[in-house]
Scaffold this motif. Sequence first.
Motif, PDB file in Angstrom:
ATOM      1  N   ASP A   1       0.864  -1.174   0.000  1.00  0.00           N
ATOM      2  CA  ASP A   1       0.000   0.000   0.000  1.00  0.00           C
ATOM      3  C   ASP A   1       0.902   1.225   0.000  1.00  0.00           C
ATOM      4  O   ASP A   1       1.576   1.519   0.993  1.00  0.00           O
ATOM      5  CB  ASP A   1      -0.899   0.021   1.244  1.00  0.00           C
ATOM      6  CG  ASP A   1      -2.071  -0.938   1.116  1.00  0.00           C
ATOM      7  OD1 ASP A   1      -2.633  -1.045   0.014  1.00  0.00           O
ATOM      8  OD2 ASP A   1      -2.408  -1.603   2.117  1.00  0.00           O
TER       9      ASP A   1
ATOM     10  N   PRO B   1      -0.092   4.828  -1.058  1.00  0.00           N
ATOM     11  CA  PRO B   1      -1.140   5.694  -1.611  1.00  0.00           C
ATOM     12  C   PRO B   1      -0.590   6.773  -2.532  1.00  0.00           C
ATOM     13  O   PRO B   1       0.502   7.313  -2.316  1.00  0.00           O
ATOM     14  CB  PRO B   1      -1.773   6.312  -0.358  1.00  0.00           C
ATOM     15  CG  PRO B   1      -1.465   5.354   0.744  1.00  0.00           C
ATOM     16  CD  PRO B   1      -0.116   4.781   0.413  1.00  0.00           C
TER      17      PRO B   1
ATOM     18  N   TYR C   1     -10.163  18.323   0.660  1.00  0.00           N
ATOM     19  CA  TYR C   1     -10.207  17.203   1.608  1.00  0.00           C
ATOM     20  C   TYR C   1     -10.179  17.704   3.047  1.00  0.00           C
ATOM     21  O   TYR C   1     -10.843  17.154   3.930  1.00  0.00           O
ATOM     22  CB  TYR C   1      -9.021  16.270   1.354  1.00  0.00           C
ATOM     23  CG  TYR C   1      -9.033  14.998   2.185  1.00  0.00           C
ATOM     24  CD1 TYR C   1      -9.671  13.858   1.729  1.00  0.00           C
ATOM     25  CD2 TYR C   1      -8.401  14.956   3.426  1.00  0.00           C
ATOM     26  CE1 TYR C   1      -9.681  12.692   2.472  1.00  0.00           C
ATOM     27  CE2 TYR C   1      -8.406  13.801   4.187  1.00  0.00           C
ATOM     28  CZ  TYR C   1      -9.037  12.670   3.705  1.00  0.00           C
ATOM     29  OH  TYR C   1      -9.054  11.526   4.457  1.00  0.00           O
TER      30      TYR C   1
ATOM     31  N   ARG D   1      -8.699  12.976  -2.238  1.00  0.00           N
ATOM     32  CA  ARG D   1      -9.487  11.967  -2.931  1.00  0.00           C
ATOM     33  C   ARG D   1      -9.371  12.158  -4.439  1.00  0.00           C
ATOM     34  O   ARG D   1      -9.408  13.294  -4.935  1.00  0.00           O
ATOM     35  CB  ARG D   1     -10.950  12.040  -2.505  1.00  0.00           C
ATOM     36  CG  ARG D   1     -11.210  11.593  -1.086  1.00  0.00           C
ATOM     37  CD  ARG D   1     -12.690  11.693  -0.751  1.00  0.00           C
ATOM     38  NE  ARG D   1     -13.113  13.089  -0.704  1.00  0.00           N
ATOM     39  CZ  ARG D   1     -13.205  13.796   0.436  1.00  0.00           C
ATOM     40  NH1 ARG D   1     -12.910  13.230   1.596  1.00  0.00           N
ATOM     41  NH2 ARG D   1     -13.592  15.046   0.401  1.00  0.00           N
TER      42      ARG D   1
ATOM     43  N   ARG E   1      -3.211  -0.984  -8.317  1.00  0.00           N
ATOM     44  CA  ARG E   1      -4.055  -1.003  -7.124  1.00  0.00           C
ATOM     45  C   ARG E   1      -3.252  -0.706  -5.857  1.00  0.00           C
ATOM     46  O   ARG E   1      -3.824  -0.299  -4.852  1.00  0.00           O
ATOM     47  CB  ARG E   1      -4.771  -2.350  -6.990  1.00  0.00           C
ATOM     48  CG  ARG E   1      -3.867  -3.563  -6.896  1.00  0.00           C
ATOM     49  CD  ARG E   1      -4.699  -4.846  -6.820  1.00  0.00           C
ATOM     50  NE  ARG E   1      -3.844  -6.036  -6.828  1.00  0.00           N
ATOM     51  CZ  ARG E   1      -3.493  -6.683  -7.942  1.00  0.00           C
ATOM     52  NH1 ARG E   1      -3.924  -6.241  -9.123  1.00  0.00           N
ATOM     53  NH2 ARG E   1      -2.720  -7.752  -7.888  1.00  0.00           N
TER      54      ARG E   1
ATOM     55  N   ARG F   1      -6.536   1.060  -1.975  1.00  0.00           N
ATOM     56  CA  ARG F   1      -6.908   1.327  -0.578  1.00  0.00           C
ATOM     57  C   ARG F   1      -6.351   2.672  -0.103  1.00  0.00           C
ATOM     58  O   ARG F   1      -6.126   2.869   1.092  1.00  0.00           O
ATOM     59  CB  ARG F   1      -6.395   0.195   0.319  1.00  0.00           C
ATOM     60  CG  ARG F   1      -7.001  -1.156   0.005  1.00  0.00           C
ATOM     61  CD  ARG F   1      -6.433  -2.267   0.898  1.00  0.00           C
ATOM     62  NE  ARG F   1      -5.048  -2.554   0.582  1.00  0.00           N
ATOM     63  CZ  ARG F   1      -4.649  -3.429  -0.335  1.00  0.00           C
ATOM     64  NH1 ARG F   1      -5.552  -4.087  -1.031  1.00  0.00           N
ATOM     65  NH2 ARG F   1      -3.374  -3.633  -0.572  1.00  0.00           N
TER      66      ARG F   1
ATOM     67  N   ASN G   1      -7.512   5.709   0.249  1.00  0.00           N
ATOM     68  CA  ASN G   1      -8.254   6.563   1.171  1.00  0.00           C
ATOM     69  C   ASN G   1      -8.748   5.832   2.408  1.00  0.00           C
ATOM     70  O   ASN G   1      -9.602   6.341   3.141  1.00  0.00           O
ATOM     71  CB  ASN G   1      -9.414   7.231   0.435  1.00  0.00           C
ATOM     72  CG  ASN G   1      -8.932   8.237  -0.598  1.00  0.00           C
ATOM     73  OD1 ASN G   1      -9.229   8.123  -1.776  1.00  0.00           O
ATOM     74  ND2 ASN G   1      -8.136   9.215  -0.160  1.00  0.00           N
ATOM     75  N   MET G   2      -8.166   4.653   2.668  1.00  0.00           N
ATOM     76  CA  MET G   2      -8.383   3.993   3.955  1.00  0.00           C
ATOM     77  C   MET G   2      -7.431   4.546   5.008  1.00  0.00           C
ATOM     78  O   MET G   2      -7.582   4.262   6.193  1.00  0.00           O
ATOM     79  CB  MET G   2      -8.171   2.477   3.805  1.00  0.00           C
ATOM     80  CG  MET G   2      -9.208   1.785   2.939  1.00  0.00           C
ATOM     81  SD  MET G   2      -8.801   0.049   2.640  1.00  0.00           S
ATOM     82  CE  MET G   2      -8.770  -0.572   4.325  1.00  0.00           C
ATOM     83  N   TYR G   3      -6.436   5.320   4.570  1.00  0.00           N
ATOM     84  CA  TYR G   3      -5.423   5.843   5.485  1.00  0.00           C
ATOM     85  C   TYR G   3      -5.589   7.356   5.616  1.00  0.00           C
ATOM     86  O   TYR G   3      -5.682   8.076   4.619  1.00  0.00           O
ATOM     87  CB  TYR G   3      -4.019   5.530   4.980  1.00  0.00           C
ATOM     88  CG  TYR G   3      -3.748   4.061   4.803  1.00  0.00           C
ATOM     89  CD1 TYR G   3      -3.377   3.267   5.886  1.00  0.00           C
ATOM     90  CD2 TYR G   3      -3.847   3.462   3.547  1.00  0.00           C
ATOM     91  CE1 TYR G   3      -3.127   1.908   5.725  1.00  0.00           C
ATOM     92  CE2 TYR G   3      -3.598   2.108   3.383  1.00  0.00           C
ATOM     93  CZ  TYR G   3      -3.245   1.346   4.471  1.00  0.00           C
ATOM     94  OH  TYR G   3      -2.992   0.002   4.313  1.00  0.00           O
ATOM     95  N   GLU G   4      -5.643   7.831   6.840  1.00  0.00           N
ATOM     96  CA  GLU G   4      -5.713   9.260   7.100  1.00  0.00           C
ATOM     97  C   GLU G   4      -4.324   9.880   7.244  1.00  0.00           C
ATOM     98  O   GLU G   4      -4.151  11.074   7.044  1.00  0.00           O
ATOM     99  CB  GLU G   4      -6.517   9.531   8.377  1.00  0.00           C
ATOM    100  CG  GLU G   4      -8.001   9.264   8.226  1.00  0.00           C
ATOM    101  CD  GLU G   4      -8.687  10.254   7.291  1.00  0.00           C
ATOM    102  OE1 GLU G   4      -8.233  11.412   7.218  1.00  0.00           O
ATOM    103  OE2 GLU G   4      -9.659   9.858   6.627  1.00  0.00           O
TER     104      GLU G   4
END
Length: 572
Positions: free
Chosen positions: A229, A231, A269, A316, A357, A362, A364-367
């Motif tokens: 992952d 991002p 965001y 996003r 991928r 994933r 935007n699963m992480y802040e």
Amino acid sequence: MQLAVKSGIFESDAMPDRRDTKQPPERVLGRVIACDGARATILSAVSTGSWLAGDAWAIGRMISINLGSSRIVALVYRVHAVEAAWTDTAENPIRIEVEFLGEVLEGSDGKTRFQSGITNYPPIGAVAHRIRTGDLALVHDLGERGGVVIGQITQDASIPATVNIQDMLSRHFALLGTTGVGKSSAVALLLRKAVAVRPRLRVLVLDPHNEYSSAFPELALTIDGDALDLPFWMFKQEELAEVVFRGRPALDDEPDILREVVAAARTRYRTPTAPDLARDLGSSLLKRPLDIGGPRAAGPEPVQAQASHDAPTPYRLKDVFAIIDELIGLHEQRWPRAALRSLKVRLESLHADPRYRFMFGRANMYETMAPILGQIFRVPMHGRPITAFQLGGLPGEVVNAVASVLSRLAFELAVASQGAIEVLVLCEEAHRYVPSDPQLGFAPTRQAIARIAKEGRKYGAYLGVVTQRPGELDPTIMSQCSTIFAMRLANERDQQIIRSAISDASASTIAFLSSIGNREAIAFGEGVATTMRMRFAALAPHELPAMGGKAAAEEGARFDPTLDDLVRRMRA
């Protein structure tokens, strides 16, 4: 039995040579007949079948020249017969060219020590003899610095080859050698020694061939394309542009549009009143360039977005699409619609491509980037200080950008920890990331790796360079590596790089660099006591990199893929 020196000025002051029972009865090899500031010529004689012919005068071996109060250590680099003919019934005179390495001195207390350089040069007639085992060990002894054993000295397997891990790491190191000479197994050995000695050390291996996952079964976490992952919002502008445009020429305005919409998406965001922001964007932010320090516009405060447009903060992709659509719909066009639509198509194709991928799946699963850093750089360590990052499973177009992100994060993590976390970035096939030609490669990757090489020592960020083509490596990076392990190199240009890096006192060592055996290396620099020809220790089969050990061990049960298997793997 002591050796008697029978002639010349050495009758009174020559030190008898101590021998053990395993050494040949005759230790006098010859006498010095010529000398300059760094080299000497020795005259000797050998007969067919003599131990001298096949042992003492071998290229690359060390010998001693007895001066009475000291012994000069010299390296044999050339041997040739005086006469063009050879006789089996008598001794044949030969000339040996040697290069001075240093002196073994005996103190008044009887203790001996080795010092590099020469203070007393040998006179004509000085006796040359086989080097004592104790002297040979003294030459390669790190003394008070201490070291770890990584193999054996080639000349005498009973003498360990040692390296000071702290000096090797803190001033960076390089391991060079053509394919098939044992580079990967040597790297695996050095990394095992490093993490054993430095408990705070984290190692990130940039592994383009996916071969190190099997080398550290109990010490490493393997990250491949499926488990990764990373991002897209952690990529800086240049890194993201490298992924988006992927070597294909962009329209003139596309890079500028990408910079602007990403900055706006980051602001959107963070702002809870997104509808209000969207209206303001249409009237102010999207009507002017996001240049830091530019005039303040009406509407929402854009300067914060400008100042942090490259910061690793989330945004996003759907906001990026929405902002592009808003720009397309503006009555007063800031950007050509063709460029806007082209950029949107590029981003949509990336988002839909399953190979990417790891960036978008994933994201935007992480802040924050904390879990990403924790996984890649082993914080906390949990007993696995090594991360084998398999670049071979990623699309080839993005490998440089990913290497740039990882190298940059490694440096920033070391700086932020204030030395509490030490990070070693090991670049396999380093000439891919920092090529000698500035027009090749990816500039941000070069800058990130160069920053570690130039400034990393201050903060605990270290660099390890592994390549089979040092001639294609950026010389600036190479010059920052103060410990070098040079394995077999046949290319003359590559040998010239090593010749320029090694000290003059050991320059002749390079003469036989093209013919040393597998797992052998010439090690020199800050991490070793003196230039040494050594052989890396053998690793257990389960500790070998996959391409060197696992494939061979499983040869009997080799995977026999069907055509469908091959197609599926190629698509993946």
